[in-house]
Motif scaffolding. Structure first.
Motif, short mmCIF file in Angstrom:
data_model
loop_
_atom_site.label_atom_id
_atom_site.label_comp_id
_atom_site.label_asym_id
_atom_site.label_seq_id
_atom_site.Cartn_x
_atom_site.Cartn_y
_atom_site.Cartn_z
N ALA A 76 3.34 1.59 13.25
CA ALA A 76 3.85 2.92 12.93
C ALA A 76 5.33 2.88 12.54
O ALA A 76 5.74 3.51 11.56
N ARG A 77 6.13 2.14 13.29
CA ARG A 77 7.56 2.08 12.99
C ARG A 77 7.83 1.31 11.70
O ARG A 77 8.72 1.66 10.92
N LEU A 78 7.05 0.26 11.48
CA LEU A 78 7.19 -0.49 10.23
C LEU A 78 6.83 0.39 9.04
O LEU A 78 7.50 0.35 8.00
N GLN A 79 5.79 1.18 9.17
CA GLN A 79 5.39 2.08 8.08
C GLN A 79 6.47 3.10 7.79
O GLN A 79 6.77 3.40 6.63
N ASP A 80 7.10 3.65 8.82
CA ASP A 80 8.19 4.60 8.61
C ASP A 80 9.35 3.94 7.88
O ASP A 80 9.93 4.53 6.96
N ALA A 81 9.69 2.71 8.28
CA ALA A 81 10.79 2.00 7.64
C ALA A 81 10.48 1.69 6.19
O ALA A 81 11.34 1.84 5.30
N ALA A 82 9.25 1.26 5.92
CA ALA A 82 8.86 0.94 4.54
C ALA A 82 8.88 2.19 3.67
O ALA A 82 9.36 2.16 2.53
N SER A 83 8.37 3.29 4.19
CA SER A 83 8.35 4.54 3.44
C SER A 83 9.76 4.96 3.07
O SER A 83 10.04 5.34 1.92
#
Length: 209
Positions: free
Chosen positions: A76-83
Motif C-alpha cells: 500500500a505504501r509503495l503504491q502511494d509513493a509510485a502514484s
C-alpha cells in the motif's frame, strides 16, 4: 498576486482529481504486474526484472510496508509513493518545458513537449517525462530522483496516455478508472525505434537561437 478565477480553480481541481485517479490505477497495475507482493516469481524472469523487483521490495520496506514469514508483502505504501512520483515527474516536466527551461544537455536548446516526445521515441525511452527527468535531474536533484526505483516501473501505455491527456487538458473518458483497469502481464518495455534524425533538426534549430 493574481489569483485564479473560480472557473480555473474548478478546472484545476478536476484535473488533479483525474490525475490522482489515473496515477493510482497505474501504480496498482504495474506493481501487481511486477509481482512485488508475491513471495516468489517465475524462475525464467529476466535478471533485470528480478533486480527491479528486489529494489522495489526493499524500498517498500523502507516506506513501512511489511513482509510476512512466507515472503509475501503488503504494497500500500509503495503504491502511494509510485502514484505520487508518476504524477510529480510529469507535472514538473511539463512546467519546465512550458517555461522554456528544459534544456537539451548536448545541444543547449530548450525543448518543447513535442520535441521531447520524439526524442524519447528515438531513444527507446518509455515516455517524454522519463527523458525530461534525465535532462533536469542534475540541476534539480531535489525535484527529480532518477535513483528512485518506482520511477523505473514500466507503466502501461494506456495509463501514460491518460495522464498525458489530463496534463494537456484534452478530454478524457468520464468512466472512472478502477484499480483493475488495464491489468495485463505484457508490454513491460517499449521497443526502441529507429532514429529519424530529430537530433539533427534540433541541432540546426539551436544554432539559430
Amino acid at each position: 498576486m493574481t489569483t485564479l478565477s473560480r472557473q480555473l480553480r474548478g478546472q484545476l481541481k478536476t484535473a488533479i482529481e483525474q490525475a490522482r485517479e489515473v496515477a493510482d490505477a497505474a501504480a496498482w497495475e504495474v506493481i501487481a504486474r511486477v509481482r512485488v507482493a508475491d513471495a516468489d516469481v517465475p524462475a525464467d524472469w529476466p535478471d533485470e526484472r528480478k533486480s527491479l523487483r528486489r529494489r522495489l521490495r526493499a524500498h517498500a520496506r523502507s516506506l513501512g510496508d511489511t513482509r510476512d514469514a512466507a515472503g509475501a508483502m503488503t504494497t500500500a505504501r509503495l503504491q502511494d509513493a509510485a502514484s505520487y512520483e508518476l504524477w510529480h515527474r510529469m507535472l514538473f516536466g511539463r512546467f519546465l518545458a512550458e517555461r522554456g527551461l528544459l534544456i537539451h544537455p548536448d545541444l543547449g536548446a530548450a525543448l518543447t513537449i513535442t520535441e521531447l516526445r520524439e526524442l524519447a521515441q528515438e531513444e527507446g525511452i518509455a515516455d517524454e517525462w522519463a527523458l525530461a527527468e534525465r535532462f533536469a535531474a542534475p540541476g534539480l536533484p531535489g525535484v527529480f530522483k532518477p535513483d528512485d526505483p518506482v520511477l523505473e516501473l514500466p507503466v502501461a501505455p494506456e495509463f501514460s496516455n491518460r495522464l498525458r491527456a489530463v496534463l494537456t487538458g484534452r478530454r478524457t473518458s468520464s468512466q472512472p478508472m478502477t484499480a483493475s483497469a488495464g491489468l495485463t502481464s505484457s508490454g513491460a518495455r517499449w521497443r526502441k525505434t529507429p532514429s529519424t534524425g530529430r537530433g539533427g533538426r534540433l541541432a540546426r534549430r539551436s544554432c539559430r537561437l
